[in-house]
Design an enzyme around this catalytic site. Structure first.
Site, short mmCIF file in Angstrom:
data_model
loop_
_atom_site.label_atom_id
_atom_site.label_comp_id
_atom_site.label_asym_id
_atom_site.label_seq_id
_atom_site.Cartn_x
_atom_site.Cartn_y
_atom_site.Cartn_z
N CYS A 103 -36.48 13.19 -12.82
CA CYS A 103 -38.11 12.50 -12.56
C CYS A 103 -38.83 12.52 -13.86
O CYS A 103 -39.34 13.55 -14.06
CB CYS A 103 -38.54 12.91 -11.37
SG CYS A 103 -40.05 12.09 -11.00
N GLY A 104 -39.04 11.56 -14.64
CA GLY A 104 -39.84 11.56 -15.64
C GLY A 104 -41.40 11.73 -15.29
O GLY A 104 -42.24 12.52 -15.88
N HIS A 105 -41.90 10.92 -14.38
CA HIS A 105 -43.16 11.11 -13.93
C HIS A 105 -43.46 12.52 -13.41
O HIS A 105 -44.63 13.17 -13.52
CB HIS A 105 -43.70 10.19 -12.73
CG HIS A 105 -43.73 10.33 -11.56
ND1 HIS A 105 -42.59 10.19 -10.76
CD2 HIS A 105 -44.66 11.01 -10.65
CE1 HIS A 105 -42.62 10.73 -9.52
NE2 HIS A 105 -44.22 11.16 -9.44
N ASP A 263 -42.26 2.96 -7.35
CA ASP A 263 -43.05 3.79 -8.25
C ASP A 263 -44.24 3.18 -9.00
O ASP A 263 -44.24 1.74 -9.24
CB ASP A 263 -41.83 4.15 -9.55
CG ASP A 263 -42.33 5.18 -10.13
OD1 ASP A 263 -43.49 5.61 -10.23
OD2 ASP A 263 -41.25 5.77 -10.89
N GLY A 268 -40.43 7.46 -15.55
CA GLY A 268 -40.18 8.02 -16.68
C GLY A 268 -38.56 7.91 -17.08
O GLY A 268 -37.97 7.62 -18.33
N THR A 269 -37.68 8.20 -16.22
CA THR A 269 -36.26 7.96 -16.22
C THR A 269 -35.92 6.57 -16.52
O THR A 269 -35.02 6.21 -17.23
CB THR A 269 -35.66 8.54 -15.25
OG1 THR A 269 -36.13 8.27 -13.89
CG2 THR A 269 -35.69 10.13 -15.07
#
Length: 347
Positions: A103-105, A263, A268-269
């Site tokens: 998870c990027g965020h 989201d 991010g991903t």
């Protein structure tokens, strides 16, 4: 006027479960970091700990993600000790359906919480945290200004394209073109206009409905193979793409993931896998930044950091940057006699 002065020495009964969190958001997307009260997770790898959490403590994920303590679009994480020598900490990401692979965020929000809440020391102008995730080791770089995390950029796990310009038959929508790529999770990428949508809040419900229709259709039409890990071999979501609201930005993303979550950040991903797609199409060069908006207008900046290979296939190392903010500190209580100890979801 009389003043209200409420004071109490009340403490919850000893048989109530207490879980402490620090809440944040990244680009508007919630991120609940569990600091204490979650049982220790067994396993030598993060994926083993992910399976252990699913099999033994999924009731606690539900309690913290679902109503009445959370909501249908809640997101969070469980912290664990690192498993690789170079890592500082390990993390499992949680949502309404289960546990994300990356998870990027969440990496951005977690770095903000760990440094600004002083769980790890920070140094100016930049502090680095190495984080073990189910998808692999991720390196986060926090930009420090006035002793606070101003923004975070991270180098993600290798990201790669599985297929371009594929066609899937979707009931009610007909033939839909999509790209399939991995950026820590697998996503199907669809132009919003191709299914009569925009990436704006007014189409929120339509994005959920059509996003889930497309996700299920792609899942039913093909295998989603990760080169090394069966636990990562599944389609996480559908990402719709659209023109940006700000013409100086590259484009807009809306990710529909898990069980119909939306989201609020640009994902991010999702940005990581988009970078792999654009690079494969020769639309961007190494180091060339693109700014991608979310459904609420927040932005991530992405660029291809470097080329690599993964499982014998061409891949990239993406770099994604965004900002996060701490929103609260909570002690959640679970009365063993309460009516909804595992919560519920209404959408």
């Amino acid at each position: 006027m009389k003043e209200l002065n409420l004071q109490t020495n009340w403490n919850p009964p000893s048989d109530w479960r207490k879980i402490t969190t620090i809440d944040a958001h990244t680009g508007g997307e919630p991120f609940r970091v569990i600091i204490s009260g979650f049982p220790a997770l067994e396993g030598e790898t993060i994926l083993e700990r992910r399976r252990f959490a699913k099999e033994n403590f999924d009731n606690l994920r539900k309690a913290l993600m679902f109503e009445p303590r959370g909501h249908a679009d809640m997101y969070g994480c469980i912290l664990t000790p690192p498993v690789s020598e170079e890592a500082d900490i390990g993390v499992l990401f949680t949502h309404n359906e289960g546990y994300s692979t990356m998870c990027g965020h969440g990496i951005i929000g977690l770095t903000k919480v760990l440094l600004d809440a002083e769980f790890f020391p920070k140094t100016s102008p930049e502090t680095i945290l190495k984080i073990d995730t189910p998808a692999g080791l991720v390196t986060a770089h926090a930009r420090i200004e006035n002793n606070s995390v101003k923004s975070v950029y991270f180098h993600n796990v290798p990201s790669f394209v599985v297929a371009l310009d594929e066609i899937v038959e979707v009931r009610g929508l007909g033939k839909v073109r999509y790209d399939l790529a991995f950026g820590g999770a697998f996503y199907a990428y669809v132009q919003a206009k191709d299914v009569g949508l925009t990436c704006l809040p007014k189409d929120f419900r339509g994005l959920i409905e059509k996003g889930m229709q497309i996700k299920r259709a792609v899942m039913n039409s093909r295998e989603i193979p990760h080169p090394f890990e069966k636990d990562l071999s599944f389609l996480y979501g559908t990402i719709f793409m659209d023109e940006p609201e700000d013409s100086t930005n590259h484009s807009r993303n809306v990710c529909i993931f898990a069980d119909g979550e939306v989201d609020r950040s640009p994902t991010g991903t999702g940005v990581s896998a988009r970078l792999a797609i654009h690079y494969a199409r020769e639309e961007i060069k190494i180091g060339e930044p693109i700014i991608i908006e979310s459904i609420v207008g927040s932005c991530f900046t992405g660029r291809v950091h470097s080329e690599t290979t993964f499982g014998g296939c061409p891949a990239i190392i993406p770099e994604v940057e965004g900002t996060a903010f701490i929103t609260g500190r909570n002690e959640f209580l679970i009365d063993p006699n309460e009516e909804f100890p595992e919560g519920f979801i209404l959408r």
